[in-house]
Write an enzyme that holds these catalytic residues in place. Structure first.
Site, short mmCIF file in Angstrom:
data_model
loop_
_atom_site.label_atom_id
_atom_site.label_comp_id
_atom_site.label_asym_id
_atom_site.label_seq_id
_atom_site.Cartn_x
_atom_site.Cartn_y
_atom_site.Cartn_z
N GLU A 19 -2.69 -9.17 3.42
CA GLU A 19 -2.83 -9.69 4.78
C GLU A 19 -4.52 -9.59 4.89
O GLU A 19 -5.23 -10.31 6.05
CB GLU A 19 -2.48 -9.06 5.84
CG GLU A 19 -2.87 -7.73 6.28
CD GLU A 19 -2.68 -6.73 5.42
OE1 GLU A 19 -3.31 -5.59 5.39
OE2 GLU A 19 -2.08 -6.74 4.43
N HIS A 27 -3.82 -5.15 -0.02
CA HIS A 27 -3.46 -5.67 1.35
C HIS A 27 -3.60 -7.39 1.14
O HIS A 27 -4.79 -7.72 1.42
CB HIS A 27 -4.19 -4.93 2.48
CG HIS A 27 -4.19 -3.77 2.85
ND1 HIS A 27 -3.46 -3.37 3.94
CD2 HIS A 27 -4.62 -2.68 2.18
CE1 HIS A 27 -3.20 -2.11 3.76
NE2 HIS A 27 -4.09 -1.78 2.93
N CYS A 68 0.72 -1.28 0.16
CA CYS A 68 -0.16 -0.23 -0.09
C CYS A 68 0.82 1.34 -0.19
O CYS A 68 1.34 1.64 -1.08
CB CYS A 68 -0.78 0.15 1.21
SG CYS A 68 -2.49 1.14 1.07
#
Length: 363
Positions: free
Chosen positions: A333, A331, A246
């Site tokens: 994750e 992202h 990001c």
């Protein structure tokens, strides 16, 4: 209690108050996730923003102790169509009203969030205020037009001091520009020995920790407002494997000579399709950013575009042609959202192993 949402373009919404009763001003944005409101509220990348949740019912499963992405939420306010008064979930500890009240975050519900989202999509992100019904809209609009929003969001949410998150595997330095807990969790799940450092840590300080790899985290705001981080990336590139997410992706691009720009309304949500140009594979991703890397500026660099967004063609992944460094705009994750791209953390581990193997051969 009635309260107002006032936008700098003159639009006024009247709704009901929940959470804290304080007044607030910030950049109004929207995010499209159907679930994951707790992770969204506590995502440091939303620092300084008033967040609109487009899904109509929010708070129905409450707030629990497991789903935080930071200890202290950094959003300025929350806008929803309907906030559930009585959550129903076995993990629930608080209602969303109780949580926002405890954290000093004002909310407004009962407004037309669909109309608000269409306004932002048409005109771009706007400054806005959540305030008392007694305030004069004309005076608030004038204040909003004159207001310069702060540009020190990364400083606000980054850790002030380094701290360890021990493991027995690869040594990783995580540079915290507003890192979500999910990134640290994924590294820990792979037994990485992580040291989290502040955003202004120098390349020399990072190298002195003898890491096997460096991770550049997500974070809020304009990447050009963090020049010290750009310099750090320039000085670390080629010395240790690097993985950016990001804001880390944008800082990496700037450090390599590319440019970034502010998007009209950004990507915020959990359903953004991304195509890998090397494999043709498409994954759905979780995203939260208002800036992007300029594709035309890549031509003068040693960067390769690896992934693109299928909705608007913007850059979603970069790789350095000479050094062990890659980044993504989204992202992997998740938290919230799909975990389609979680394997990127494994790719980072393989990159570190490969570089360590080469070092042993040269030793």
């Amino acid at each position: 209690m009635k309260r107002q949402l006032i936008l700098e373009d003159g639009t006024v919404f009247v709704g009901n108050s929940f959470g804290s009763e304080i007044e607030t001003i910030g950049e109004v944005v929207f995010t499209t996730g159907m679930t994951g409101y707790q992770e969204t509220i506590t995502d440091p990348s939303f620092c300084g923003q008033i967040v609109t949740l487009t899904y109509p019912l929010i708070g129905n499963y409450g707030i629990n102790r497991e789903d935080f992405e930071s200890i202290k939420p950094a959003i300025k306010g929350l806008i929803v169509k309907e906030a559930a008064t009585y959550p129903s979930n076995w993990r629930s500890d608080l209602s969303i009203h109780e949580f926002l009240q405890a954290k000093g975050i004002p909310g407004i519900e009962g407004i037309d969030t669909r109309k608000l989202t269409r306004i932002i999509r048409k005109y771009g992100t706007l400054k806005g205020a959540i305030c008392s019904i007694d305030e004069s809209p004309e005076e608030i609009i004038e204040r909003l037009k004159e207001l310069e929003l702060p540009n020190d969001q990364v400083k606000q949410v980054s850790t002030k001091n380094p701290y360890p998150s021990p493991g027995r595997g690869h040594k990783v330095v995580l540079v915290d520009f507003g890192s979500k807990h999910g990134i640290l969790r994924e590294l820990n799940n792979r037994d990485c020995d992580v040291t989290v450092v502040p955003y202004h840590t120098t390349a020399e300080e990072i190298i002195s920790l003898h890491p096997d790899g460096v991770m550049l985290s997500n974070g809020p705001g304009d990447p050009k407002d963090v020049p010290e981080a750009i310099k750090m990336v320039q000085n670390i590139l080629g010395k240790v494997p690097l993985f950016g997410i990001c804001l880390g992706h944008q800082l990496f691009a700037l450090a390599c000579g590319a440019d970034t720009y502010k998007m009209k309304f950004g990507h915020r949500g959990a359903n953004h399709p991304v195509k890998d140009l090397r494999t043709g594979k498409v994954v759905f991703t979780s995203q939260n950013h208002g800036y992007a890397v300029d594709e035309a500026s890549i031509q003068q660099t040693e960067l390769e575009i690896t992934q693109i967004n299928l909705n608007d063609g913007t850059i979603e992944g970069l790789k350095h042609k000479k050094h062990s460094a890659f980044t993504v705009q989204y992202h992997p994750e998740a938290s919230p959202g799909p975990e389609d791209s979680n394997e990127l953390f494994d790719e980072f581990l393989k990159t570190m192993e490969l570089c360590k193997g080469k070092e042993k051969q040269h030793a």
